[in-house]
Design a protein around this motif. Sequence first.
Motif, PDB file in Angstrom:
ATOM      1  N   UNK A 117       0.913  -1.230  -0.112  1.00  0.00           N
ATOM      2  CA  UNK A 117      -0.005   0.118  -0.049  1.00  0.00           C
ATOM      3  C   UNK A 117       0.776   1.289  -0.078  1.00  0.00           C
ATOM      4  N   UNK A 118       1.726   1.303   0.703  1.00  0.00           N
ATOM      5  CA  UNK A 118       2.741   2.571   0.870  1.00  0.00           C
ATOM      6  C   UNK A 118       3.534   2.631  -0.358  1.00  0.00           C
ATOM      7  N   UNK A 119       3.821   1.213  -1.103  1.00  0.00           N
ATOM      8  CA  UNK A 119       4.761   1.283  -2.391  1.00  0.00           C
ATOM      9  C   UNK A 119       3.792   1.951  -3.505  1.00  0.00           C
ATOM     10  N   UNK A 120       2.415   1.618  -3.440  1.00  0.00           N
ATOM     11  CA  UNK A 120       1.481   2.264  -4.367  1.00  0.00           C
ATOM     12  C   UNK A 120       1.313   3.796  -4.135  1.00  0.00           C
ATOM     13  N   UNK A 121       1.448   4.277  -2.985  1.00  0.00           N
ATOM     14  CA  UNK A 121       1.123   5.485  -2.393  1.00  0.00           C
ATOM     15  C   UNK A 121       2.568   6.217  -3.161  1.00  0.00           C
ATOM     16  N   UNK A 122       3.635   5.806  -2.933  1.00  0.00           N
ATOM     17  CA  UNK A 122       4.889   6.242  -3.449  1.00  0.00           C
ATOM     18  C   UNK A 122       4.929   6.355  -4.901  1.00  0.00           C
ATOM     19  N   UNK A 123       4.332   5.450  -5.410  1.00  0.00           N
ATOM     20  CA  UNK A 123       4.080   5.422  -6.899  1.00  0.00           C
ATOM     21  C   UNK A 123       3.336   6.588  -7.571  1.00  0.00           C
ATOM     22  N   UNK A 124       2.291   6.743  -6.707  1.00  0.00           N
ATOM     23  CA  UNK A 124       1.342   7.956  -7.070  1.00  0.00           C
ATOM     24  C   UNK A 124       2.048   9.296  -6.811  1.00  0.00           C
ATOM     25  N   UNK A 125       2.663   9.405  -5.785  1.00  0.00           N
ATOM     26  CA  UNK A 125       3.382  10.699  -5.551  1.00  0.00           C
ATOM     27  C   UNK A 125       4.326  10.916  -6.862  1.00  0.00           C
ATOM     28  N   UNK A 126       5.184   9.830  -7.094  1.00  0.00           N
ATOM     29  CA  UNK A 126       6.085  10.031  -8.027  1.00  0.00           C
ATOM     30  C   UNK A 126       5.334  10.323  -9.451  1.00  0.00           C
ATOM     31  N   UNK A 127       4.126   9.925  -9.690  1.00  0.00           N
ATOM     32  CA  UNK A 127       3.523  10.225 -10.862  1.00  0.00           C
ATOM     33  C   UNK A 127       3.258  11.616 -10.925  1.00  0.00           C
ATOM     34  N   UNK A 128       2.562  12.111  -9.881  1.00  0.00           N
ATOM     35  CA  UNK A 128       2.190  13.609  -9.713  1.00  0.00           C
ATOM     36  C   UNK A 128       3.814  14.508  -9.876  1.00  0.00           C
ATOM     37  N   UNK A 129       4.868  13.855  -9.237  1.00  0.00           N
ATOM     38  CA  UNK A 129       6.026  14.766  -9.626  1.00  0.00           C
ATOM     39  C   UNK A 129       6.378  14.537 -11.055  1.00  0.00           C
ATOM     40  N   UNK A 130       6.161  13.736 -11.751  1.00  0.00           N
ATOM     41  CA  UNK A 130       6.478  13.287 -13.187  1.00  0.00           C
ATOM     42  C   UNK A 130       5.793  14.369 -14.131  1.00  0.00           C
ATOM     43  N   UNK A 131       4.270  14.541 -13.474  1.00  0.00           N
ATOM     44  CA  UNK A 131       3.411  15.300 -14.298  1.00  0.00           C
ATOM     45  C   UNK A 131       4.050  16.888 -14.228  1.00  0.00           C
ATOM     46  N   UNK A 132       4.402  17.184 -12.841  1.00  0.00           N
ATOM     47  CA  UNK A 132       4.988  18.640 -12.755  1.00  0.00           C
ATOM     48  C   UNK A 132       6.164  18.704 -13.547  1.00  0.00           C
ATOM     49  N   UNK A 133       6.981  17.579 -13.694  1.00  0.00           N
ATOM     50  CA  UNK A 133       8.286  17.882 -14.472  1.00  0.00           C
ATOM     51  C   UNK A 133       8.013  18.145 -16.107  1.00  0.00           C
ATOM     52  N   UNK A 134       6.943  17.371 -16.453  1.00  0.00           N
ATOM     53  CA  UNK A 134       6.176  17.269 -17.850  1.00  0.00           C
ATOM     54  C   UNK A 134       5.939  18.570 -18.135  1.00  0.00           C
ATOM     55  N   UNK A 135       5.303  19.347 -17.289  1.00  0.00           N
ATOM     56  CA  UNK A 135       4.644  20.728 -17.388  1.00  0.00           C
ATOM     57  C   UNK A 135       5.892  21.726 -17.572  1.00  0.00           C
ATOM     58  N   UNK A 136       6.745  21.656 -16.571  1.00  0.00           N
ATOM     59  CA  UNK A 136       8.187  22.323 -16.652  1.00  0.00           C
ATOM     60  C   UNK A 136       9.028  22.133 -17.930  1.00  0.00           C
ATOM     61  N   UNK A 137       8.643  20.973 -18.393  1.00  0.00           N
ATOM     62  CA  UNK A 137       9.371  20.814 -19.662  1.00  0.00           C
ATOM     63  C   UNK A 137       8.705  21.643 -20.635  1.00  0.00           C
ATOM     64  N   UNK A 138       7.483  21.766 -20.767  1.00  0.00           N
ATOM     65  CA  UNK A 138       6.675  22.218 -21.714  1.00  0.00           C
ATOM     66  C   UNK A 138       6.940  23.969 -21.552  1.00  0.00           C
ATOM     67  N   UNK A 139       7.113  24.404 -20.316  1.00  0.00           N
ATOM     68  CA  UNK A 139       7.278  25.770 -19.911  1.00  0.00           C
ATOM     69  C   UNK A 139       8.758  26.074 -20.612  1.00  0.00           C
TER      70      UNK A 139
END
Length: 202
Positions: A117-139
């Motif tokens: 369960x904690x592993x899955x939450x960690x993955x969820x947070x990583x996905x959110x960070x990846x979305x922010x990273x992708x947005x910054x690349x677009x910027x």
Amino acid sequence: MATKPGERKLQILQTLAEMLQNPKGEKITTAALAARLEVSEAALYRHFASKAQMFEGLIEFIESSLFSVINTIQAEQQSGIKQVELIMALLLGFAQKNRGLTRVLIGDSLVNEDDRLQTRINQLIDRCEAALKQALRIAVTGNELLASEDIGSAANMLMCYVVGRWNQFAKSGFVRDPMAHWAAQWSMLCAACLSQPIVSSA
């Protein structure tokens, strides 16, 4: 009238989420959950094989709720900086509206539960960070950010801010609103880690 199986599963998850809103953060047992629902523990296990599976149901709800909106933001918003702002506001606002699920997001309610369960939450947070990273690349591509910016470090710092606000909200007994001072702090974040001028997002 009898409750349909799908409706009963949803009722169990909703009740579990409500119980997680207890500011004292006490561990929830299947016995307590069954008592709240006025059913037997055996009745719970007719719908979920384990308590871990119930928490997985909550995590699936969080994932679908967050990433459906993130996908919409990415599809509809051309500005990378605006994508970052909207994604962060989404993450903070979700916690504000879902107190019990905030305890799942910070792992507080997953202590002594199945490690996956904690592993899955960690993955969820990583996905959110990846979305922010992708947005910054677009910027960067849109000349909103300098190409020299450390996109990975910036995305991580922004996500740490979000997780910090989640923790503050849960650990304060849901008193410290995660959206408090958001407009001012977004401007500060822009100035501090995105090399953007301080401009109110109001």
